[in-house]
Design an enzyme around this catalytic site. Structure first.
Site, PDB file in Angstrom:
ATOM      1  N   HIS A 103      -2.710   7.283   2.391  1.00  0.00           N
ATOM      2  CA  HIS A 103      -3.239   6.031   1.861  1.00  0.00           C
ATOM      3  C   HIS A 103      -4.607   5.788   2.491  1.00  0.00           C
ATOM      4  O   HIS A 103      -4.757   5.875   3.708  1.00  0.00           O
ATOM      5  CB  HIS A 103      -2.274   4.893   2.190  1.00  0.00           C
ATOM      6  CG  HIS A 103      -2.883   3.541   1.995  1.00  0.00           C
ATOM      7  ND1 HIS A 103      -3.490   3.180   0.812  1.00  0.00           N
ATOM      8  CD2 HIS A 103      -3.017   2.483   2.827  1.00  0.00           C
ATOM      9  CE1 HIS A 103      -3.964   1.953   0.938  1.00  0.00           C
ATOM     10  NE2 HIS A 103      -3.687   1.508   2.135  1.00  0.00           N
ATOM     11  N   CYS A 152       0.805  -1.228   0.000  1.00  0.00           N
ATOM     12  CA  CYS A 152       0.000   0.000   0.000  1.00  0.00           C
ATOM     13  C   CYS A 152       0.839   1.280   0.000  1.00  0.00           C
ATOM     14  O   CYS A 152       0.309   2.368  -0.208  1.00  0.00           O
ATOM     15  CB  CYS A 152      -0.981  -0.008   1.169  1.00  0.00           C
ATOM     16  SG  CYS A 152      -2.239  -1.294   0.995  1.00  0.00           S
ATOM     17  N   ASN A 207     -10.309   0.592   0.162  1.00  0.00           N
ATOM     18  CA  ASN A 207      -8.846   0.626   0.164  1.00  0.00           C
ATOM     19  C   ASN A 207      -8.376   0.020  -1.160  1.00  0.00           C
ATOM     20  O   ASN A 207      -8.546  -1.171  -1.394  1.00  0.00           O
ATOM     21  CB  ASN A 207      -8.342  -0.182   1.362  1.00  0.00           C
ATOM     22  CG  ASN A 207      -6.826  -0.272   1.434  1.00  0.00           C
ATOM     23  OD1 ASN A 207      -6.124  -0.119   0.433  1.00  0.00           O
ATOM     24  ND2 ASN A 207      -6.309  -0.545   2.617  1.00  0.00           N
TER      25      ASN A 207
END
Lengths: 77, 353
Positions: B274, B111, B304
């Protein structure tokens, strides 16, 4: 000990949306809508407030405020 | 040092929407459970037979269009979900964009991938390998999620975002520069020129690799010559432990990147982190002392999206006017590895595509 409980109460009511009327030494964390993620968030805030590290495996949503305060007090001592 | 300047941005999500109603029914949980724990209302998933490259090509094409360019000199693709274990996906993406022949590679920092890829792109520019680099973050986590794992299934979605980095003019460094002053919009050559990436902070901790991983399918399992349990072929994450590390590492990384740029917390117009989980974003902002009005978030709509999340959030925020030219933006991410990072830029005058 009462001092620790009082400070926990202030944190939970000011930062975690816990209604002051529902807070008590006997209250169970999950009954205050504190789930496992909230306890991680509380651990981060408590690090600043009490100067101790609380890891996620030391506290559970089924614990009471008194049990949480005992844990913090034992680390502060 | 030669700076790298953001001069175009594009994003793309696949059309198929998965709502919390559908997930709650499928996973035997409630819409409320999903929303309170993640802040996510829906996510997008790639269609059957679709792939990360498909999303990356679309986002890359849009970023080039936003930059008014036909070509880039290099392609860096951040992804954890390549089309195949071998080779990298970036060369196929480059060829499908009509850029056959340019250097192209994947970067895997889970990520945090987009920030690692952006730093890599800036490095290609600094070393003179390229003048213009297409940096793409694209992931299809729906393809590695365990369908029986309600936590990860609720969190992750598929998507892609991309920026074009161009070689800056001498003196186009991000941040306020040595003098503590910064250039206004269009003041080429002044420190802090719009779009110039500031100093990066990047880090990792491999001792905690197993907090976020896919246990099987790599050399460790294949060399053993034994079939892996089904669950080991899927993505696994220790959610609550990851939550704490994510907040702590991103706080440190933001502070480091701001310090290197010469910015203070109060200088920041927008925190773009993020999009891991809405509660991580809230905890991060609260601990940093950044009020909710300065936090950019689109996680409610896309979930996400791993390496795609930062460019997707930037493109969405710029599209709706939430991000405007001149805004001082800090980017930060955390992911498997563990990896983390942060950097700064003053938002450029570009139109997201």
């Amino acid at each position: 000990m009462n001092d620790v409980i009082e400070r926990i109460g202030k944190l939970l009511t000011s930062r975690f949306g816990v209604p002051a009327a529902e807070f008590s030494a006997e209250a169970v964390l999950s009954d205050l809508d504190l789930d496992s993620l909230a306890l991680v968030e509380f651990g981060l805030v408590a690090e600043t407030e009490f100067g101790v590290k609380i890891s996620e495996d030391e506290v559970s949503p089924t614990d009471t405020i008194t049990e949480l305060a005992t844990l913090i007090a034992s680390k502060v001592a | 040092m030669t700076s790298a300047v953001v001069c175009g941005i594009g994003s793309w999500v696949p059309p198929t929407v998965v709502t919390n109603d559908e997930l709650a029914a499928r996973l035997g949980t409630s819409v409320d459970w999903i929303e309170t724990r993640t802040g996510i209302r829906q996510r997008r998933v790639v269609e059957a037979g679709g792939s990360t490259a498909d999303l990356a090509v679309e986002a890359g094409m849009r970023a080039l269009k936003s930059a008014h360019l036909d070509r880039a000199d290099a392609v860096v693709l951040a992804t954890t979900t390549p089309d195949y274990p071998c080779p990298a996906t970036a060369p196929e993406v480059a060829s499908r964009l009509g850029l056959a022949g340019v250097p192209a590679m994947d970067v895997n920092a889970v990520c945090t991938g987009f920030l690692y890829a952006a730093a890599t792109g800036a490095g290609l520019i600094a070393t003179g390998v390229a003048q213009r680099v297409l940096v793409i973050g694209a992931d299809t986590f729906s393809t590695i999620i365990d369908p029986a794992d309600r936590k990860t299934t609720a969190i992750f979605g598929d998507g892609a975002g991309a920026v074009v980095l161009r070689r800056g003019e001498p003196g186009e460094l991000g941040g306020f520069g040595e003098s503590g002053e910064f250039g206004g919009p269009g003041e080429l050559g002044e420190p802090g020129e719009l779009g110039a990436l500031g100093p990066f902070d990047l880090g990792s901790d491999g001792e905690l690799a197993r907090l976020i991983w896919v246990p099987a399918g790599g050399s460790r399992q294949r060399s053993a010559g034994l079939a892996a349990p089904a669950a080991d072929r899927y993505f696994q994450m220790q959610g609550t432990t990851v939550f704490r590390h994510a907040v702590v590492r991103m706080i440190q990384s933001v502070r480091t990147a701001l310090g290197r740029a010469g910015w203070r917390i109060e200088d920041v117009d927008s925190l773009v982190s993020h999009q891991a989980n809405a509660r991580i974003l809230a905890a991060l902002a609260a601990e940093l002392g950044i009020d909710a009005g300065r936090v950019v978030s689109n996680i409610d709509l896309v979930g996400n999206t791993a390496a795609a999340s930062i460019p997707l959030a930037l493109a969405d925020a710029a599209r709706c006017g939430r991000l405007r030219a001149g805004h001082r933006v800090v980017l930060t991410a955390f992911g498997g590895g563990l990896t983390w990072g942060a950097t700064t830029l003053r938002w450029p005058d570009i139109t997201p595509m």
